[in-house]
Design an enzyme around this catalytic site. Structure first.
Site, PDB file in Angstrom:
ATOM      1  N   ASP A   3       9.408   0.555   1.033  1.00 37.83           N
ATOM      2  CA  ASP A   3       9.091  -0.847   0.740  1.00 37.83           C
ATOM      3  C   ASP A   3      10.330  -1.573   0.229  1.00 37.83           C
ATOM      4  O   ASP A   3      10.635  -2.685   0.652  1.00 37.83           O
ATOM      5  CB  ASP A   3       7.988  -0.953  -0.329  1.00 37.83           C
ATOM      6  CG  ASP A   3       6.611  -0.670   0.256  1.00 37.83           C
ATOM      7  OD1 ASP A   3       6.553  -0.106   1.366  1.00 37.83           O
ATOM      8  OD2 ASP A   3       5.600  -0.991  -0.403  1.00 37.83           O
TER       9      ASP A   3
ATOM     10  N   ASP B  89       0.115   2.311  -2.021  1.00 37.13           N
ATOM     11  CA  ASP B  89       0.577   1.508  -0.904  1.00 37.13           C
ATOM     12  C   ASP B  89      -0.581   1.195   0.050  1.00 37.13           C
ATOM     13  O   ASP B  89      -1.190   2.103   0.605  1.00 37.13           O
ATOM     14  CB  ASP B  89       1.678   2.292  -0.173  1.00 37.13           C
ATOM     15  CG  ASP B  89       2.283   1.478   0.945  1.00 37.13           C
ATOM     16  OD1 ASP B  89       2.768   0.375   0.652  1.00 37.13           O
ATOM     17  OD2 ASP B  89       2.261   1.934   2.095  1.00 37.13           O
TER      18      ASP B  89
ATOM     19  N   THR C 263       1.497  -5.233   2.020  1.00 35.88           N
ATOM     20  CA  THR C 263       0.376  -4.731   2.805  1.00 35.88           C
ATOM     21  C   THR C 263      -0.949  -4.893   2.064  1.00 35.88           C
ATOM     22  O   THR C 263      -1.938  -5.329   2.653  1.00 35.88           O
ATOM     23  CB  THR C 263       0.584  -3.262   3.174  1.00 35.88           C
ATOM     24  OG1 THR C 263       0.868  -2.522   1.998  1.00 35.88           O
ATOM     25  CG2 THR C 263       1.734  -3.102   4.131  1.00 35.88           C
ATOM     26  N   THR C 264      -0.943  -4.562   0.770  1.00 40.58           N
ATOM     27  CA  THR C 264      -2.177  -4.695   0.006  1.00 40.58           C
ATOM     28  C   THR C 264      -2.584  -6.164  -0.051  1.00 40.58           C
ATOM     29  O   THR C 264      -3.747  -6.510   0.191  1.00 40.58           O
ATOM     30  CB  THR C 264      -1.989  -4.165  -1.427  1.00 40.58           C
ATOM     31  OG1 THR C 264      -1.259  -2.950  -1.361  1.00 40.58           O
ATOM     32  CG2 THR C 264      -3.311  -3.926  -2.097  1.00 40.58           C
TER      33      THR C 264
HETATM   34  P1  ADP Z   1       1.615  -5.152  -1.720  1.00 39.73           P
HETATM   35  O1  ADP Z   1       1.285  -3.948  -0.916  1.00 39.73           O
HETATM   36  O2  ADP Z   1       0.882  -6.347  -1.268  1.00 39.73           O
HETATM   37  O3  ADP Z   1       3.076  -5.370  -1.888  1.00 39.73           O
HETATM   38  P2  ADP Z   1       1.638  -4.452  -4.487  1.00 39.73           P
HETATM   39  O4  ADP Z   1       0.721  -3.521  -5.163  1.00 39.73           O
HETATM   40  O5  ADP Z   1       3.051  -4.034  -4.271  1.00 39.73           O
HETATM   41  O6  ADP Z   1       0.989  -4.844  -3.135  1.00 39.73           O
HETATM   42  O7  ADP Z   1       1.610  -5.797  -5.309  1.00 39.73           O
HETATM   43  C1  ADP Z   1       2.355  -6.895  -4.936  1.00 39.73           C
HETATM   44  C2  ADP Z   1       2.025  -8.090  -5.782  1.00 39.73           C
HETATM   45  O8  ADP Z   1       2.364  -7.829  -7.136  1.00 39.73           O
HETATM   46  C3  ADP Z   1       2.857  -9.282  -5.359  1.00 39.73           C
HETATM   47  O9  ADP Z   1       2.048 -10.424  -5.320  1.00 39.73           O
HETATM   48  C4  ADP Z   1       3.889  -9.375  -6.464  1.00 39.73           C
HETATM   49  O10 ADP Z   1       4.348 -10.695  -6.645  1.00 39.73           O
HETATM   50  C5  ADP Z   1       3.131  -8.896  -7.639  1.00 39.73           C
HETATM   51  N1  ADP Z   1       3.967  -8.440  -8.738  1.00 39.73           N
HETATM   52  C6  ADP Z   1       4.982  -7.568  -8.723  1.00 39.73           C
HETATM   53  N2  ADP Z   1       5.518  -7.418  -9.955  1.00 39.73           N
HETATM   54  C7  ADP Z   1       4.813  -8.223 -10.774  1.00 39.73           C
HETATM   55  C8  ADP Z   1       4.841  -8.511 -12.173  1.00 39.73           C
HETATM   56  N3  ADP Z   1       5.732  -7.949 -12.973  1.00 39.73           N
HETATM   57  N4  ADP Z   1       3.934  -9.365 -12.643  1.00 39.73           N
HETATM   58  C9  ADP Z   1       3.039  -9.924 -11.833  1.00 39.73           C
HETATM   59  N5  ADP Z   1       2.935  -9.701 -10.535  1.00 39.73           N
HETATM   60  C10 ADP Z   1       3.818  -8.864 -10.005  1.00 39.73           C
HETATM   61 MG    MG Z   2       4.486  -4.156  -2.780  1.00 38.27          MG
END
Ligand code: ADP
Ligand code: MG
Length: 544
Positions: A387, A58, A91-92
């Site tokens: 989240d 996270d 957040t990321t």
């Molecule tokens: P954040 O803290 O920004 O939410 P995450 O590590 O949760 O970071 O990653 C979020 C990103 O991953 C988003 O852009 C989301 O659309 C993408 N994402 C989630 N599931 C998938 C998937 N199955 N394939 C591709 N991208 C995905």
């Molecule tokens: Mg996320």
């Protein structure tokens, strides 16, 4: 003669140098978190100065635990925090995007574009980006549970708990819907009404939604029942104890009988308190303050389950869950103030005894009991649940979504490139750079999934320019495809917040051309008592 205006030891960096330092520091922060973006992102292990280990993916948690020093880097940490507070997820992404914006800005600064031109261009681009997002967002029906599940699962897709996301998603959706309340414009969700209790042990499958409250407290007396069905619950926030007087007084007794009478009177008072509880018809008593041993004894005899020193926040939740009214004065307690639950039971959870108040009818507060193999697993599960709860709250409150996997970012980038030609002068360059920075999201998703970044991005752009707006990077199956059809769905507000927060902080960093840092390490020196001139600042402890 030099003119000194700053205290000795103050560091100042100016102009280009200041900008470059700030940008480098902020970019480094983005560098750190970008490998954890998306479903194939890596986790970080953080060890604090006490040796405690946190393993997480996270963004907000990584940065919070990192104890960053550089002021510009700290501003990046703020981006993650603000996104976390506002919308909970993304957040990321916000940090990665902000880092990319700074990197692109640096390229322009190196070409002698003035930072304020870049700031104007970025602001214009962000405004346009938000309009474009609004345009492609899909309005949804919040009673569609299936859809909510997909959104919850997308937010957990990138976490350690992704394998258990079917179960956890169900729990999250049920919990959030349960506590949602009607407001003037749609629904309102207060996540304070969802209590998350975690306990290492068992497995993630044992995680449960409890329609009621779990208290990490035991029943006060061994003689009390451990289980009561059809519970009538009293919530009291005064003590079942004899109050000590404010002043210290001395009573002289001359006869052991008097002593006896004294004790008996105390006993009688406590008994009367218990009678009041009994008289109301309650068979469960949850008390925010203490319960005297003698009162405990009488309560046990009356077959009442009692818990003492319940946290205030739990009392409020309990009231919302069971419909009981919190009573301040025991004398006021009546049958009308009681709440109800199907079952109140003390259960063993690993080595602790906890009291479960469950089966409440239409409770407005619920508990999620998180289980998992080890402390670190439940901690990370807790963060992922946060989240997921937040994204469901987001959608319930504003029922509009977009697809994920970098699709909206790629779409906006594409549109902005066309739109940039409508801008005048060098701001046009800034808009183009903004578009490039947006590409960082699909690009990093692809890189983290081990896909070829160049092939992926060219395919993505080609499909996007043919009008397939939901084309994104499917990081699980490593190909470029329609992410809406892949059920990777996210709330519109998350994407909006990422753009807003990142642009805001980047513009703030770009506007800085002078960093003046006080010398922190030295306390103002001086003979004892002579510190009249140089107080102020953090070192001002020289009082006598
Ligand atoms: P954040 O803290 O920004 O939410 P995450 O590590 O949760 O970071 O990653 C979020 C990103 O991953 C988003 O852009 C989301 O659309 C993408 N994402 C989630 N599931 C998938 C998937 N199955 N394939 C591709 N991208 C995905
Ligand atoms: Mg996320």
């Amino acid at each position: 003669m030099p003119v000194l205006i700053l205290r000795e030891g103050t560091k100042e960096s100016k102009g280009r140098e200041a900008q470059r330092n700030n940008i480098t520091a902020a970019k480094l922060i983005a560098e750190i978190v970008k490998t954890s973006l998306g479903p194939r992102g890596m986790d970080k292990m953080l060890v604090d100065n006490l040796g405690d280990v946190t393993i997480t993916n996270d963004g907000a948690t990584i940065l919070k635990e990192m104890d960053v020093q550089h002021p510009a880097a700290k501003m990046m940490v703020e981006v993650a925090k603000s996104v976390d507070n506002e919308v909970g997820d993304g957040t990321t992404s916000s940090v990665v995007f902000a880092g990319a914006l700074l990197e692109k800005a640096e390229e322009l600064i190196n070409k002698d574009v003035h930072p304020s031109v870049i700031v104007d261009g970025y602001n214009a681009a962000a405004e346009q980006a938000l309009k474009l997002l609004e345009k492609i967002a899909v309005n949804v029906d919040v009673s569609d549970k299936d859809l909510l599940m997909k959104i919850a699962r997308t937010s957990m897709d990138s976490k350690l708990v992704s394998d258990d996301s079917p179960l956890l998603g169900q729990i999250v959706v049920d919990a959030t819907k349960q506590v949602a309340e009607k407001a003037d414009d749609g629904l309102k969700v207060d996540l304070d009404n969802i209590k998350v209790e975690k306990k290492a042990g068992g497995s993630m499958h044992d995680t449960k939604l409890i329609k009621g409250i779990v208290l990490d407290k035991e029943v006060v007396h061994a003689g009390m029942p451990k289980r009561i069905e059809k519970a009538k619950i009293a919530l009291i926030n005064s003590a079942l104890e004899i109050e000590k007087t404010e002043m210290s007084a001395e009573i002289r007794i001359t006869d052991p009988h008097q002593m006896q009478m004294f004790l008996e009177e105390e006993n009688r008072m406590l008994k009367a308190m218990v009678e009041k509880v009994k008289g109301s018809g309650a068979n469960v008593l949850l008390c925010q303050k203490g319960i005297d041993d003698i009162a405990q004894h009488y309560l046990a005899k009356a077959g009442v389950i009692a818990v003492r020193r319940v946290k205030e926040s739990d009392m409020t939740k309990m009231s919302r869950a069971t419909g009981a009214r919190i009573v301040n004065n025991l004398d006021d307690l009546t049958a009308k103030d009681l709440g109800s639950a199907e079952l109140v039971e003390e259960r063993k959870v690993e080595t602790d005894k906890w009291v479960f108040i469950e089966g409440c009818r239409n409770p407005k507060a619920v508990t999620i009991l998180v289980r998992g193999g080890s402390q670190r697993v439940v901690d990370e599960a807790d963060r992922s649940l946060h989240d997921a709860l937040m994204v469901i709250k987001d959608v319930l409150e504003k029922p509009a979504i977009v697809a994920g996997g970098g699709a909206p970012e790629a779409y906006i980038a594409n549109e902005l490139r066309h739109w940039s030609s409508s801008q005048e002068g060098r701001a046009q360059l800034a808009v183009q750079k903004f578009a490039e920075a947006l590409d960082a999201i699909p690009l990093n998703l692809a890189e983290n999934a081990g896909m070829d970044p160049i092939d992926t991005m060219t395919e993505l752009r080609a499909k996007q320019s043919k009008g397939a707006k939901w084309t994104g990077v499917d990081a699980r199956n490593t190909h470029v495809t329609d992410m809406y059809k892949q059920n990777v769905l996210e709330p519109l507000v998350v994407k909006q917040q990422i753009i807003k927060s990142a642009t805001e902080v980047v513009c703030m960093i770009l506007r800085i051309d002078d960093v003046i840092a006080a010398n922190k390490s030295r306390m103002p020196a001086g003979p004892p008592g002579g510190g009249m001139g140089g107080m102020g600042g953090m070192g001002g402890m020289g009082m006598e």
